[in-house]
Design an enzyme around this catalytic site. Structure first.
Site, PDB file in Angstrom:
ATOM      1  CB  SER A 150     -34.148  20.250  62.519  1.00 59.38           C
ATOM      2  OG  SER A 150     -35.312  21.035  62.344  1.00 59.38           O
ATOM      3  CG  ASP A 208     -40.338  23.971  65.070  1.00 54.97           C
ATOM      4  OD1 ASP A 208     -41.468  24.427  65.353  1.00 54.97           O
ATOM      5  OD2 ASP A 208     -40.167  22.833  64.610  1.00 54.97           O
TER       6      ASP A 208
END
Length: 400
Positions: A150, A208
């Site tokens: 994502s 991330d």
């Protein structure tokens, strides 16, 4: 839109793996994350008819479009986003997006979250003059495997939309296959991508999207993210056991064990912290090439950390089996991420024979696992010429 001049953009961003420090990082210890060279690719092109914006996600079979005139009416509700330091949707903005996308309030499926993140970034970044675009995003990363899929998606979207709307300059070097943005521009991309991650995850750590933006490796401790300068690229096998797990339940299990046996397990947390520190030291001294001794240390750190994680109860029979298969060929593996199944990394020394790697991959596939030969320490978000893209990416982006 003047900076685009009707041109296509091709962007990619890497996934991420945790090298060391998973679970310990929740308790204030150091974790090391690295760019995974399984990448997400995006193609943006101006839409000829000037009346719609289209998003196409072939990995999950999603293709949606909206009339720009309908979206234009919503722009005032998203203008604060442009000037706010704390990027991320308000609950009011999320409600608007859910109504627009026809997503029910409790929906957490991949398609719904991907569409909401796209609409949030499109309306917030592009602002007053919404451009008519066609965007295709295709990824080599599996979703829901703890590999930062994502974040790579949010980073690609942010970079492309910021460039298309003129908030980032289009790099001048026409003849270069792959280019990167400046540090200042990367900081802007990362900030918006974090907003996209908030749409998808609610309260992400920011690790991330930072890895997908800057690539290489970074250190994370108590909310502080520090890029590690110039790390060597390491060849690995990445294996997905395909065993689903609940990160939340695994994190809670570790916490319960720590409360029950603090004198036994606190030293293990300190040991995992020391493993992360030692790994960082080796990577930094080996930046111009790792010696055999460096690889031996990295392998021993992998083994020690895997044992520690088993003690904390986040191992799984599927991971034990994976470690046995690779160890039978002299290779060293550990889980990456939450554990309880999920994914593992296996370090590949430069002198390993291709036949051995092929045998290991075959044996892991026979266990029902999904296996990739790839690298970590990969470059962050990049702009490409169409000729420099891998064939599977071009086929998927153009055929979608």
């Amino acid at each position: 839109m003047s900076t685009m001049a009707g041109r296509e953009l091709f962007v990619s961003a890497p996934g991420k793996v945790i090298l060391h420090g998973e679970h310990a990082v929740v308790h204030g210890k150091v974790a090391l994350a690295a760019g995974l060279n399984l990448r997400t690719f995006l193609r943006l092109k101006p839409n000829k008819n000037n009346s719609t914006v289209l998003i196409n996600l072939p990995n999950i079979g999603t293709k949606l479009n909206w009339n720009i005139s309908d979206l234009q009416a919503l722009v005032p509700s998203f203008q604060d986003s442009l000037h706010s330091e704390a990027v991320g949707p308000s609950s009011e903005q999320l409600d608007i997006l859910k109504t627009l996308a026809g997503v029910s309030n409790g929906s957490r499926d991949t398609e719904s979250l991907a569409v909401l993140a796209f609409l949030y970034l499109y309306l917030s970044i592009c602002g007053q003059e919404l451009p008519s675009l066609e965007i295709v995003v295709w990824s080599r990363l599996p979703t829901g495997a703890g590999l930062g899929s994502s974040a790579a998606y949010s980073v690609c979207l942010s970079a492309a939309l910021l460039t298309a709307s003129g908030k980032l300059a289009y790099p001048e070097q026409e003849n270069i296959d792959t280019t990167r943005w400046t540090q200042t521009e990367l900081t802007l991309i990362n900030r918006w991508a974090f907003g996209g991650e908030k749409v998808i995850h609610g309260n992400p750590s920011g690790v991330d999207n930072a890895v997908a933006t800057w690539g290489g490796a970074l250190r994370y401790q108590a909310g502080q993210i520090t890029p590690i300068e110039r790390v060597p690229v390491l060849q690995i096998l990445l294996t997905n056991t395909r065993v689903p797990r609940s990160t939340k339940a695994l994190v809670a299990g570790v916490k319960d064990k720590l409360l029950k046996y603090p004198n036994i397990l606190e030293p293990l947390l300190a040991s995992i912290n020391a493993i992360s520190e030692e790994c960082q030291r080796v990577l930094q001294v080996g930046v111009d090439g790792l010696s055999k001794d460096h690889y031996s240390v990295l392998e021993e750190l992998i083994d020690i950390n895997q044992h520690h994680l088993n003690v904390f109860g986040v191992g799984h029979p599927s991971l034990d089996r994976l470690c046995q298969v690779t160890a039978s060929h002299g290779l060293h593996s550990k889980l990456t991420g939450a554990g309880g199944g999920g994914c593992a990394v296996t370090l590949l020394r430069p002198d390993i024979e291709a036949a051995v790697v092929d045998t290991v991959k075959h044996q892991l596939s026979e266990c029902g696992y999904q296996c990739w030969e790839t690298s970590i320490g990969a470059p962050g978000v990049s702009l490409h010429s169409s000729s420099s893209l891998p064939e599977d990416a071009i086929t998927s982006l153009n055929g979608a």
